[in-house]
Design a protein around this motif. Structure first.
Motif, mmCIF file in Angstrom:
data_model
loop_
_atom_site.group_PDB
_atom_site.id
_atom_site.type_symbol
_atom_site.label_atom_id
_atom_site.label_comp_id
_atom_site.label_asym_id
_atom_site.label_seq_id
_atom_site.Cartn_x
_atom_site.Cartn_y
_atom_site.Cartn_z
ATOM 1 N N VAL A 1 0.844 -1.207 0.000
ATOM 2 C CA VAL A 1 0.000 0.000 0.000
ATOM 3 C C VAL A 1 0.875 1.251 0.000
ATOM 4 O O VAL A 1 0.574 2.227 -0.701
ATOM 5 C CB VAL A 1 -0.971 -0.017 1.202
ATOM 6 N N GLY A 2 1.961 1.217 0.751
ATOM 7 C CA GLY A 2 2.877 2.350 0.775
ATOM 8 C C GLY A 2 3.514 2.608 -0.578
ATOM 9 O O GLY A 2 3.642 3.760 -1.009
ATOM 10 N N LEU A 3 3.919 1.547 -1.282
ATOM 11 C CA LEU A 3 4.499 1.722 -2.614
ATOM 12 C C LEU A 3 3.476 2.255 -3.612
ATOM 13 O O LEU A 3 3.790 3.120 -4.434
ATOM 14 C CB LEU A 3 5.071 0.395 -3.119
ATOM 15 N N ILE A 4 2.259 1.754 -3.527
ATOM 16 C CA ILE A 4 1.207 2.232 -4.434
ATOM 17 C C ILE A 4 0.877 3.692 -4.138
ATOM 18 O O ILE A 4 0.691 4.498 -5.056
ATOM 19 C CB ILE A 4 -0.030 1.326 -4.340
ATOM 20 N N ALA A 5 0.837 4.052 -2.855
ATOM 21 C CA ALA A 5 0.582 5.450 -2.487
ATOM 22 C C ALA A 5 1.721 6.352 -2.976
ATOM 23 O O ALA A 5 1.473 7.462 -3.463
ATOM 24 C CB ALA A 5 0.423 5.578 -0.977
ATOM 25 N N ALA A 6 2.959 5.895 -2.862
ATOM 26 C CA ALA A 6 4.098 6.679 -3.339
ATOM 27 C C ALA A 6 4.047 6.844 -4.851
ATOM 28 O O ALA A 6 4.350 7.918 -5.375
ATOM 29 C CB ALA A 6 5.401 6.015 -2.917
ATOM 30 N N LEU A 7 3.658 5.798 -5.558
ATOM 31 C CA LEU A 7 3.518 5.881 -7.013
ATOM 32 C C LEU A 7 2.446 6.893 -7.389
ATOM 33 O O LEU A 7 2.629 7.702 -8.298
ATOM 34 C CB LEU A 7 3.198 4.510 -7.597
ATOM 35 N N PHE B 1 3.924 10.566 -6.202
ATOM 36 C CA PHE B 1 5.070 11.102 -6.919
ATOM 37 C C PHE B 1 4.995 10.900 -8.428
ATOM 38 O O PHE B 1 5.774 11.490 -9.167
ATOM 39 C CB PHE B 1 6.366 10.491 -6.389
ATOM 40 N N GLY B 2 4.131 10.015 -8.891
ATOM 41 C CA GLY B 2 3.982 9.798 -10.319
ATOM 42 C C GLY B 2 4.987 8.847 -10.933
ATOM 43 O O GLY B 2 4.937 8.576 -12.124
ATOM 44 N N ARG B 3 5.925 8.352 -10.137
ATOM 45 C CA ARG B 3 6.884 7.376 -10.647
ATOM 46 C C ARG B 3 7.457 6.567 -9.488
ATOM 47 O O ARG B 3 7.389 6.969 -8.339
ATOM 48 C CB ARG B 3 7.988 8.033 -11.451
ATOM 49 N N ASP B 4 8.045 5.450 -9.844
ATOM 50 C CA ASP B 4 8.623 4.543 -8.861
ATOM 51 C C ASP B 4 10.108 4.859 -8.679
ATOM 52 O O ASP B 4 10.740 5.432 -9.552
ATOM 53 C CB ASP B 4 8.441 3.108 -9.349
ATOM 54 N N GLY B 5 10.655 4.485 -7.547
ATOM 55 C CA GLY B 5 12.083 4.571 -7.336
ATOM 56 C C GLY B 5 12.569 5.804 -6.612
ATOM 57 O O GLY B 5 13.773 5.989 -6.477
ATOM 58 N N LYS B 6 11.693 6.645 -6.128
ATOM 59 C CA LYS B 6 12.129 7.812 -5.363
ATOM 60 C C LYS B 6 12.437 7.377 -3.929
ATOM 61 O O LYS B 6 11.770 6.512 -3.378
ATOM 62 C CB LYS B 6 11.058 8.894 -5.364
ATOM 63 N N MET B 7 13.433 8.006 -3.348
ATOM 64 C CA MET B 7 13.821 7.651 -1.979
ATOM 65 C C MET B 7 12.688 7.929 -0.995
ATOM 66 O O MET B 7 12.501 7.178 -0.041
ATOM 67 C CB MET B 7 15.080 8.404 -1.569
ATOM 68 N N ALA B 8 11.937 8.989 -1.226
ATOM 69 C CA ALA B 8 10.805 9.285 -0.343
ATOM 70 C C ALA B 8 9.756 8.174 -0.441
ATOM 71 O O ALA B 8 9.095 7.842 0.548
ATOM 72 C CB ALA B 8 10.183 10.627 -0.708
ATOM 73 N N LEU C 1 8.458 5.884 2.624
ATOM 74 C CA LEU C 1 7.048 5.628 2.915
ATOM 75 C C LEU C 1 6.779 4.130 3.016
ATOM 76 O O LEU C 1 6.023 3.687 3.875
ATOM 77 C CB LEU C 1 6.165 6.263 1.843
ATOM 78 N N MET C 2 7.435 3.344 2.162
ATOM 79 C CA MET C 2 7.276 1.894 2.213
ATOM 80 C C MET C 2 7.771 1.346 3.554
ATOM 81 O O MET C 2 7.113 0.503 4.164
ATOM 82 C CB MET C 2 8.040 1.228 1.070
ATOM 83 N N ILE C 3 8.907 1.837 4.038
ATOM 84 C CA ILE C 3 9.460 1.366 5.311
ATOM 85 C C ILE C 3 8.500 1.673 6.458
ATOM 86 O O ILE C 3 8.238 0.820 7.313
ATOM 87 C CB ILE C 3 10.837 2.011 5.574
ATOM 88 N N VAL C 4 7.960 2.867 6.464
ATOM 89 C CA VAL C 4 6.992 3.232 7.511
ATOM 90 C C VAL C 4 5.749 2.358 7.395
ATOM 91 O O VAL C 4 5.211 1.878 8.398
ATOM 92 C CB VAL C 4 6.633 4.730 7.408
ATOM 93 N N ALA C 5 5.299 2.111 6.167
ATOM 94 C CA ALA C 5 4.098 1.306 5.954
ATOM 95 C C ALA C 5 4.331 -0.164 6.290
ATOM 96 O O ALA C 5 3.385 -0.881 6.623
ATOM 97 C CB ALA C 5 3.620 1.450 4.505
ATOM 98 N N VAL C 6 5.562 -0.638 6.217
ATOM 99 C CA VAL C 6 5.880 -2.005 6.653
ATOM 100 C C VAL C 6 5.915 -2.074 8.177
ATOM 101 O O VAL C 6 5.407 -3.017 8.789
ATOM 102 C CB VAL C 6 7.225 -2.479 6.062
#
Length: 92
Positions: free
Chosen positions: A54-60, A63-70, A74-79
């Motif tokens: 869910v965190g990766l999908i929210a970041a996508l 931010f509109g793209r994958d692979g940003k450090m932010a 967000l993924m780490i916090v969501a895990v």
């Protein structure tokens, strides 16, 4: 793009969340053995993987793209949040 290519893209997009969730669940079970003995490793890894996905999908979406450090932050916090909730929820 073929359906098989699309599947590989999706799996590779979600793989970091599930690997991090499995590693965090293993470390949580190792470090807080007594406090968390009622939770299984699988349950911690499952909920962490779902949260990370869910965190990766929210970041996508954000931010509109994958692979940003932010996005990975967000993924780490969501895990970590679902695993913390399962292990150390208030009023437990």
């Amino acid at each position: 793009m073929s359906p098989l290519d699309a599947l590989w893209h999706l799996l590779n997009f979600l793989a970091p969340a599930w690997v991090v969730a499995a590693l965090v669940a293993m470390l949580v079970k190792l470090l807080w053995r007594q406090a968390i003995k009622s939770q299984t490793w699988r349950r911690l890894a499952l909920w962490g993987g779902i949260g990370g996905s869910v965190g990766l999908i929210a970041a996508l979406a954000l931010f509109g793209r994958d692979g940003k450090m932010a996005g990975y932050g967000l993924m780490i916090v969501a895990v970590a949040l679902p695993q913390w909730w399962l292990a150390f929820r208030p009023g437990r």
